[in-house]
Write a protein that holds these residues in place. Structure first.
Motif, PDB file in Angstrom:
ATOM      1  N   ARG A  24       0.835  -1.214   0.000  1.00 31.54           N
ATOM      2  CA  ARG A  24       0.000   0.000   0.000  1.00 31.54           C
ATOM      3  C   ARG A  24       0.868   1.261   0.000  1.00 31.54           C
ATOM      4  N   PRO A  41      -1.763   5.842   1.772  1.00 32.40           N
ATOM      5  CA  PRO A  41      -2.378   4.514   1.612  1.00 32.40           C
ATOM      6  C   PRO A  41      -3.893   4.546   1.798  1.00 32.40           C
ATOM      7  N   LEU A  44      -6.030   5.086  -1.402  1.00 32.89           N
ATOM      8  CA  LEU A  44      -6.118   4.044  -2.425  1.00 32.89           C
ATOM      9  C   LEU A  44      -7.547   3.535  -2.528  1.00 32.89           C
TER      10      LEU A  44
END
Length: 72
Positions: A24, A41, A44
């Motif tokens: 990630r 992260p 995402l």
């Protein structure tokens, strides 16, 4: 004489070591470099670890996600 062998072990699917956070973070770092803005992260898309990285980066609006992976 001693026989010393060296090896490298790659565990990209997280069997031996949980590498999800590293994957990630890497995807977020590539997106940050390619987009010129901070991507974390948490930014995402859902299911990012189960999708091809090119697809994840395309969902973040990278113009050429394949080139971004090669470059960054």
């Amino acid at each position: 004489m001693t026989d010393t062998r060296q090896a490298a072990l790659f565990d990209l699917d997280g069997v031996l070591l949980d590498s999800a956070d590293a994957v990630r973070s890497t995807l977020a770092a590539v997106a940050t470099c390619a987009l010129g803005r901070r991507v974390t992260p948490g930014d995402l898309p859902p299911g990012a670890l189960r999708r091809p990285r090119i697809e994840v980066l395309a969902l973040l609006d990278l113009a050429d996600p394949d080139d971004s992976c090669d470059r960054w």
